[in-house]
Scaffold this motif. Structure first.
Motif, PDB file in Angstrom:
ATOM      1  N   ILE A 139     -41.724  17.464 -75.952  1.00 48.76           N
ATOM      2  CA  ILE A 139     -42.002  16.140 -76.497  1.00 48.76           C
ATOM      3  C   ILE A 139     -40.651  15.468 -76.747  1.00 48.76           C
ATOM      4  CG2 ILE A 139     -43.174  14.811 -78.281  1.00 48.76           C
ATOM      5  CD1 ILE A 139     -44.990  16.681 -76.593  1.00 48.76           C
ATOM      6  N   THR A 140     -40.457  14.284 -76.175  1.00 47.99           N
ATOM      7  CA  THR A 140     -39.206  13.545 -76.350  1.00 47.99           C
ATOM      8  C   THR A 140     -39.478  12.268 -77.129  1.00 47.99           C
ATOM      9  OG1 THR A 140     -38.218  14.412 -74.322  1.00 47.99           O
ATOM     10  CG2 THR A 140     -37.319  12.355 -75.180  1.00 47.99           C
ATOM     11  N   PHE A 141     -38.734  12.093 -78.210  1.00 43.84           N
ATOM     12  CA  PHE A 141     -38.760  10.857 -78.988  1.00 43.84           C
ATOM     13  C   PHE A 141     -37.522  10.063 -78.566  1.00 43.84           C
ATOM     14  CE2 PHE A 141     -40.913  14.094 -81.592  1.00 43.84           C
ATOM     15  CZ  PHE A 141     -42.155  13.490 -81.762  1.00 43.84           C
ATOM     16  N   ALA A 142     -37.722   9.093 -77.664  1.00 46.32           N
ATOM     17  CA  ALA A 142     -36.597   8.468 -76.959  1.00 46.32           C
ATOM     18  C   ALA A 142     -35.681   7.693 -77.895  1.00 46.32           C
ATOM     19  CB  ALA A 142     -37.128   7.556 -75.852  1.00 46.32           C
ATOM     20  N   ARG A 143     -36.235   6.907 -78.801  1.00 50.24           N
ATOM     21  CA  ARG A 143     -35.383   6.109 -79.680  1.00 50.24           C
ATOM     22  C   ARG A 143     -34.563   6.988 -80.617  1.00 50.24           C
ATOM     23  NH1 ARG A 143     -36.466   0.441 -80.725  1.00 50.24           N
ATOM     24  NH2 ARG A 143     -38.086  -0.325 -79.326  1.00 50.24           N
ATOM     25  N   SER A 144     -35.095   8.135 -80.971  1.00 48.87           N
ATOM     26  CA  SER A 144     -34.446   9.004 -81.956  1.00 48.87           C
ATOM     27  C   SER A 144     -33.590  10.088 -81.325  1.00 48.87           C
ATOM     28  CB  SER A 144     -35.514   9.648 -82.857  1.00 48.87           C
ATOM     29  OG  SER A 144     -36.293   8.661 -83.493  1.00 48.87           O
ATOM     30  N   GLY A 145     -33.669  10.257 -79.987  1.00 51.08           N
ATOM     31  CA  GLY A 145     -32.840  11.231 -79.309  1.00 51.08           C
ATOM     32  C   GLY A 145     -33.225  12.666 -79.573  1.00 51.08           C
ATOM     33  N   ILE A 146     -34.503  12.934 -79.816  1.00 53.58           N
ATOM     34  CA  ILE A 146     -34.971  14.290 -80.106  1.00 53.58           C
ATOM     35  C   ILE A 146     -35.929  14.739 -79.010  1.00 53.58           C
ATOM     36  CG2 ILE A 146     -36.349  15.704 -81.685  1.00 53.58           C
ATOM     37  CD1 ILE A 146     -33.620  15.079 -82.799  1.00 53.58           C
ATOM     38  N   THR A 147     -35.698  15.944 -78.463  1.00 51.96           N
ATOM     39  CA  THR A 147     -36.633  16.596 -77.550  1.00 51.96           C
ATOM     40  C   THR A 147     -36.948  17.975 -78.113  1.00 51.96           C
ATOM     41  OG1 THR A 147     -35.814  15.420 -75.606  1.00 51.96           O
ATOM     42  CG2 THR A 147     -36.998  17.479 -75.222  1.00 51.96           C
ATOM     43  N   THR A 148     -38.216  18.283 -78.251  1.00 50.51           N
ATOM     44  CA  THR A 148     -38.610  19.548 -78.869  1.00 50.51           C
ATOM     45  C   THR A 148     -39.939  20.002 -78.280  1.00 50.51           C
ATOM     46  OG1 THR A 148     -38.916  20.649 -81.026  1.00 50.51           O
ATOM     47  CG2 THR A 148     -39.890  18.456 -80.775  1.00 50.51           C
ATOM     48  N   PRO A 149     -40.168  21.298 -78.157  1.00 48.56           N
ATOM     49  CA  PRO A 149     -41.451  21.770 -77.618  1.00 48.56           C
ATOM     50  C   PRO A 149     -42.580  21.605 -78.630  1.00 48.56           C
ATOM     51  CG  PRO A 149     -40.028  23.629 -78.152  1.00 48.56           C
ATOM     52  CD  PRO A 149     -39.210  22.401 -78.352  1.00 48.56           C
ATOM     53  N   TRP A 150     -43.741  21.302 -78.100  1.00 54.54           N
ATOM     54  CA  TRP A 150     -44.936  21.120 -78.926  1.00 54.54           C
ATOM     55  C   TRP A 150     -45.402  22.456 -79.500  1.00 54.54           C
ATOM     56  CZ3 TRP A 150     -47.795  17.860 -81.514  1.00 54.54           C
ATOM     57  CH2 TRP A 150     -49.106  18.200 -81.842  1.00 54.54           C
ATOM     58  N   SER A 151     -45.898  22.386 -80.713  1.00 53.78           N
ATOM     59  CA  SER A 151     -46.517  23.543 -81.348  1.00 53.78           C
ATOM     60  C   SER A 151     -47.860  23.125 -81.927  1.00 53.78           C
ATOM     61  CB  SER A 151     -45.639  24.078 -82.482  1.00 53.78           C
ATOM     62  OG  SER A 151     -46.361  25.024 -83.271  1.00 53.78           O
ATOM     63  N   PRO A 152     -48.908  23.934 -81.713  1.00 56.51           N
ATOM     64  CA  PRO A 152     -50.219  23.583 -82.294  1.00 56.51           C
ATOM     65  C   PRO A 152     -50.230  23.644 -83.811  1.00 56.51           C
ATOM     66  CG  PRO A 152     -50.287  25.751 -81.240  1.00 56.51           C
ATOM     67  CD  PRO A 152     -48.969  25.144 -80.879  1.00 56.51           C
ATOM     68  N   ALA A 153     -49.119  24.078 -84.412  1.00 54.12           N
ATOM     69  CA  ALA A 153     -49.037  24.022 -85.871  1.00 54.12           C
ATOM     70  C   ALA A 153     -49.068  22.587 -86.383  1.00 54.12           C
ATOM     71  CB  ALA A 153     -47.765  24.720 -86.352  1.00 54.12           C
ATOM     72  N   HIS A 154     -48.777  21.651 -85.493  1.00 54.11           N
ATOM     73  CA  HIS A 154     -48.793  20.239 -85.870  1.00 54.11           C
ATOM     74  C   HIS A 154     -50.140  19.627 -85.503  1.00 54.11           C
ATOM     75  CE1 HIS A 154     -44.552  20.538 -86.698  1.00 54.11           C
ATOM     76  NE2 HIS A 154     -44.349  21.037 -85.495  1.00 54.11           N
ATOM     77  N   ALA A 155     -50.681  18.848 -86.412  1.00 53.47           N
ATOM     78  CA  ALA A 155     -52.011  18.274 -86.196  1.00 53.47           C
ATOM     79  C   ALA A 155     -51.980  17.146 -85.183  1.00 53.47           C
ATOM     80  CB  ALA A 155     -52.583  17.773 -87.516  1.00 53.47           C
ATOM     81  N   SER A 156     -50.840  16.485 -85.038  1.00 56.21           N
ATOM     82  CA  SER A 156     -50.752  15.316 -84.161  1.00 56.21           C
ATOM     83  C   SER A 156     -49.298  15.075 -83.802  1.00 56.21           C
ATOM     84  CB  SER A 156     -51.319  14.075 -84.855  1.00 56.21           C
ATOM     85  OG  SER A 156     -50.508  13.738 -85.979  1.00 56.21           O
ATOM     86  N   LEU A 157     -49.072  14.172 -82.852  1.00 56.61           N
ATOM     87  CA  LEU A 157     -47.708  13.774 -82.527  1.00 56.61           C
ATOM     88  C   LEU A 157     -47.035  13.096 -83.714  1.00 56.61           C
ATOM     89  CD1 LEU A 157     -48.376  12.519 -78.905  1.00 56.61           C
ATOM     90  CD2 LEU A 157     -46.851  14.409 -79.536  1.00 56.61           C
ATOM     91  N   LEU A 158     -47.805  12.398 -84.526  1.00 52.58           N
ATOM     92  CA  LEU A 158     -47.265  11.821 -85.753  1.00 52.58           C
ATOM     93  C   LEU A 158     -46.775  12.923 -86.683  1.00 52.58           C
ATOM     94  CD1 LEU A 158     -46.742   9.555 -87.813  1.00 52.58           C
ATOM     95  CD2 LEU A 158     -49.153   9.685 -88.459  1.00 52.58           C
ATOM     96  N   ASP A 159     -47.551  13.976 -86.813  1.00 53.52           N
ATOM     97  CA  ASP A 159     -47.179  15.090 -87.679  1.00 53.52           C
ATOM     98  C   ASP A 159     -45.875  15.728 -87.192  1.00 53.52           C
ATOM     99  OD1 ASP A 159     -47.678  16.891 -89.840  1.00 53.52           O
ATOM    100  OD2 ASP A 159     -48.358  18.382 -88.396  1.00 53.52           O
ATOM    101  N   LEU A 160     -45.714  15.884 -85.869  1.00 53.96           N
ATOM    102  CA  LEU A 160     -44.483  16.438 -85.321  1.00 53.96           C
ATOM    103  C   LEU A 160     -43.304  15.506 -85.595  1.00 53.96           C
ATOM    104  CD1 LEU A 160     -42.825  18.418 -83.630  1.00 53.96           C
ATOM    105  CD2 LEU A 160     -43.646  17.225 -81.576  1.00 53.96           C
ATOM    106  N   ALA A 161     -43.497  14.204 -85.398  1.00 52.13           N
ATOM    107  CA  ALA A 161     -42.420  13.253 -85.666  1.00 52.13           C
ATOM    108  C   ALA A 161     -41.977  13.329 -87.124  1.00 52.13           C
ATOM    109  CB  ALA A 161     -42.866  11.836 -85.312  1.00 52.13           C
ATOM    110  N   GLU A 162     -42.931  13.435 -88.028  1.00 49.55           N
ATOM    111  CA  GLU A 162     -42.579  13.530 -89.446  1.00 49.55           C
ATOM    112  C   GLU A 162     -41.819  14.819 -89.733  1.00 49.55           C
ATOM    113  OE1 GLU A 162     -46.019  10.934 -91.674  1.00 49.55           O
ATOM    114  OE2 GLU A 162     -46.493  13.000 -91.150  1.00 49.55           O
ATOM    115  N   ALA A 163     -42.180  15.916 -89.049  1.00 47.38           N
ATOM    116  CA  ALA A 163     -41.463  17.178 -89.242  1.00 47.38           C
ATOM    117  C   ALA A 163     -40.014  17.070 -88.782  1.00 47.38           C
ATOM    118  CB  ALA A 163     -42.174  18.304 -88.490  1.00 47.38           C
ATOM    119  N   CYS A 164     -39.747  16.154 -87.853  1.00 51.17           N
ATOM    120  CA  CYS A 164     -38.387  15.918 -87.355  1.00 51.17           C
ATOM    121  C   CYS A 164     -37.662  14.838 -88.155  1.00 51.17           C
ATOM    122  CB  CYS A 164     -38.430  15.515 -85.883  1.00 51.17           C
ATOM    123  SG  CYS A 164     -39.119  16.750 -84.774  1.00 51.17           S
ATOM    124  N   ASP A 165     -38.298  14.310 -89.217  1.00 51.96           N
ATOM    125  CA  ASP A 165     -37.743  13.215 -90.017  1.00 51.96           C
ATOM    126  C   ASP A 165     -37.439  11.987 -89.174  1.00 51.96           C
ATOM    127  OD1 ASP A 165     -37.701  13.951 -92.825  1.00 51.96           O
ATOM    128  OD2 ASP A 165     -36.373  15.581 -92.213  1.00 51.96           O
TER     129      ASP A 165
END
Length: 588
Positions: A508-534
């Motif tokens: 999963i790549t967040f282009a504006r924030s410069g973060i690429t990270t693999p998805w984990s089902p521990a996150h309920a949604s892409l929003l949840d993953l983004a929040e985990a990355c601050d």
């Protein structure tokens, strides 16, 4: 006869929720005896987030005992006590399908007017322990409604509720709610909604945008200054990324270079609107390719796009572009996107930029010059000095092609030559802008791009000068400002990899924030993953109803859980309720 069964109040308090602190007045409890209802509140009541709740148009929230009985059965709950839906008045009667916007009711000594349905908000789900509750209230046509206070006075449980006047168009609360949040809108009902003076201003604005065939720019009730930062919505010119060739690279200043891109197969390129940007994907020596977005700095010509990139001191991608990219190299490009674009019109145009922020407004200037546009145009640019003044000759040539152009340039670290009256040492101020002759009483459009503090200052100067806030457009290259209603602000943290073991799913790549990270089902949604990355995020309902979280899907595929009630436009997704099925790149 309808009856007031319970009066419920509560003052705001801090509640821990999903690692955050939420300041909310959603915890309300019944009170006994008479209570004074005032213009903004019931005595003893309060709201934690006045951007989305409370105020004169939302002084009192009403919910029906019939809906309590419905949800008890639907949710299998026997613990739904009065006030748990956040309402001030629990009533017997007044169903959402019968009560209309603009209806007036007398309760005790006070009189009220119905102004809008309940706003979709995650806090009702938080209060009930039912995360999908905001979506359920809309889907089941049981939102409840707000009223404003026409006549202040005392009320108490047991008061009869008397209708004193019907609303002018007899548009029910349930129909009004569906008109905003559900698909297949009835144009006749939309026209009715726009003819109801009692409807709150936020809902009126949303319906005006729908009537103009535009998706509402924000959840009703949010402050107006946030609208210009709303995520762009449009169908992309092509899906995902396509391979393009670097045709040539032209240095503009010691730190800025322009990259010209053309296709590998000579196919025509989709026309980009001036002000839009491209996302570029590059392998820069790390396990995952990096994705960045850069504004187009001219209008497309002869099947070529031009972006201009500043070499940032610690920028991995900009450093690669300046030191390693060569003509003939192949790069992955996503199609032009963005709604920071030059609007058609006849009023004056004000183009304001600082540093590399010149790129999107320069594309607008190209468009104006190509059309020999007769509108008055102001070009206002701030640079460090002459050596770092990108596109100086280009802008002078373009401005010379316009019949009514004005140029004002500021150097922060160099004294201008005596024969350059259009250049000033320093920075633009409220006084200098006022002296430029920008009309305050016309429909002027201002487009501002630069550092956040620069845009805030210049936007404020223009508003104080008299420009309408909705006519002041801004573009931010980094992550957009967060919208997290009710969440207590904390110190900003640079986006980072999520804590815990790395995921094993698609990247999963967040282009504006410069973060690429693999998805984990521990996150309920892409929003949840983004929040985990601050990563700064934007949301309200968190259940796919309000569309505050709408985000460009640059590439990849997702699935929804739960399904949104009204799907977003092609090329965009609702990150609050989506999960990836492939590698995904998001404009976030």
């Amino acid at each position: 006869m309808a009856t007031l069964l319970s009066v419920n109040v509560g003052t705001p308090k801090d509640v821990s929720w999903q690692g955050k602190t939420v300041h909310t007045g959603a915890w309300k409890s019944p009170v006994h005896g008479p209570r004074m209802v005032r213009r903004l509140n019931i005595d003893g009541d309060g709201q934690g987030d006045l951007a989305g709740h409370g105020g004169e148009m939302r002084a009192v929230l009403v919910y029906q005992v019939e809906s309590y009985q419905y949800w008890q059965k639907h949710l299998g709950r026997d613990d739904l006590t009065f006030g748990i839906f956040g309402e001030n008045f629990t009533v017997d009667g007044l169903p959402d399908e019968d009560v209309c916007i603009g209806d007036r009711y007398r309760i005790g000594e006070a009189e009220f007017e119905v102004t809008q349905p309940r706003v979709t908000c995650y806090r009702v789900g938080m209060r009930l322990g039912e995360p999908d509750m905001a979506s359920l209230l809309v889907a089941h046509h049981r939102p409840g409604f707000y009223m404003r206070v026409i006549t202040e006075g005392h009320i108490h449980a047991g008061n009869e509720i008397t209708l004193t006047r019907k609303g002018p168009e007899e548009l029910s609360v349930a129909d009004t709610d569906a008109l905003l949040y559900l698909p297949d809108r009835d144009p006749a009902k939309l026209r009715k909604a726009l003819n109801i003076p009692a409807l709150s201003p936020g809902w009126q604005q949303s319906f005006r945008e729908l009537a103009a065939a535009q998706p509402p720019r924000q959840e009703p009730g949010w402050p107006g200054e946030l609208t210009s930062a709303q995520q762009p919505r449009q169908e992309p010119g092509w899906p995902g990324f396509k391979t393009m060739r670097v045709a040539r690279i032209v240095p503009e200043t010691p730190t800025v270079s322009s990259i010209y891109l053309d296709t590998t197969d000579s196919t025509p390129l989709p026309e980009a609107r001036p002000g839009q940007y491209l996302s570029i994907r590059l392998a820069v020596g790390e396990p995952a390719p990096a994705v960045r977005s850069y504004s187009l700095s001219s209008t497309p010509e002869a099947g070529t796009y031009r972006i201009s990139v500043k070499h940032e001191p610690h920028g991995r991608v900009s450093g690669y572009v300046h030191t390693s990219l060569r003509p003939g190299d192949l790069v992955d490009i996503a199609s032009p996107r963005g709604t920071f674009v030059l609007d058609e019109g006849t009023g004056p145009v004000v183009l304001i930029s600082a540093g590399i922020g010149a790129t999107p407004v320069l594309a607008m200037l190209h468009q104006l010059a190509a059309a020999r546009d007769p509108r008055p145009v102001w070009w206002i640019h701030t640079a460090h000095d002459r050596a770092h003044h990108a596109f100086a000759d280009e802008t002078r040539t373009l401005l010379a092609q316009l019949p009514n152009a004005h140029q004002h340039v500021y150097y922060t670290a160099e004294t201008p030559h005596p024969d350059e009256p259009h250049i000033t040492q320093g920075r633009p101020t409220a006084a200098s802008l006022a002296a430029m002759g920008i009309p305050a009483d016309a429909d002027a459009d201002a487009y501002i791009c630069g550092p956040l503090a620069f845009m805030d200052d210049l936007g404020g100067y223009l508003r104080d000068h008299g420009l309408r806030p909705e006519r002041i457009h801004t573009e931010q290259f980094s992550a957009l400002p967060a919208i997290n209603p009710g969440v207590t602000p904390t110190a900003a943290i640079r986006p980072h990899q999520p804590p815990g073991p790395p995921g094993t799913g698609p990247l999963i790549t967040f282009a504006r924030s410069g973060i690429t990270t693999p998805w984990s089902p521990a996150h309920a949604s892409l929003l949840d993953l983004a929040e985990a990355c601050d990563i700064p995020t934007r949301w309200s309902c968190r259940t796919g109803v309000c569309h505050t979280c709408i985000t460009h899907l640059v590439s990849g595929d997702i699935t929804y859980t739960p399904q949104p009630l009204d799907p977003p436009e092609p090329g965009t997704i609702l990150v609050c309720c989506s999960q990836p099925t492939t590698e995904v790149v998001l404009d976030l």
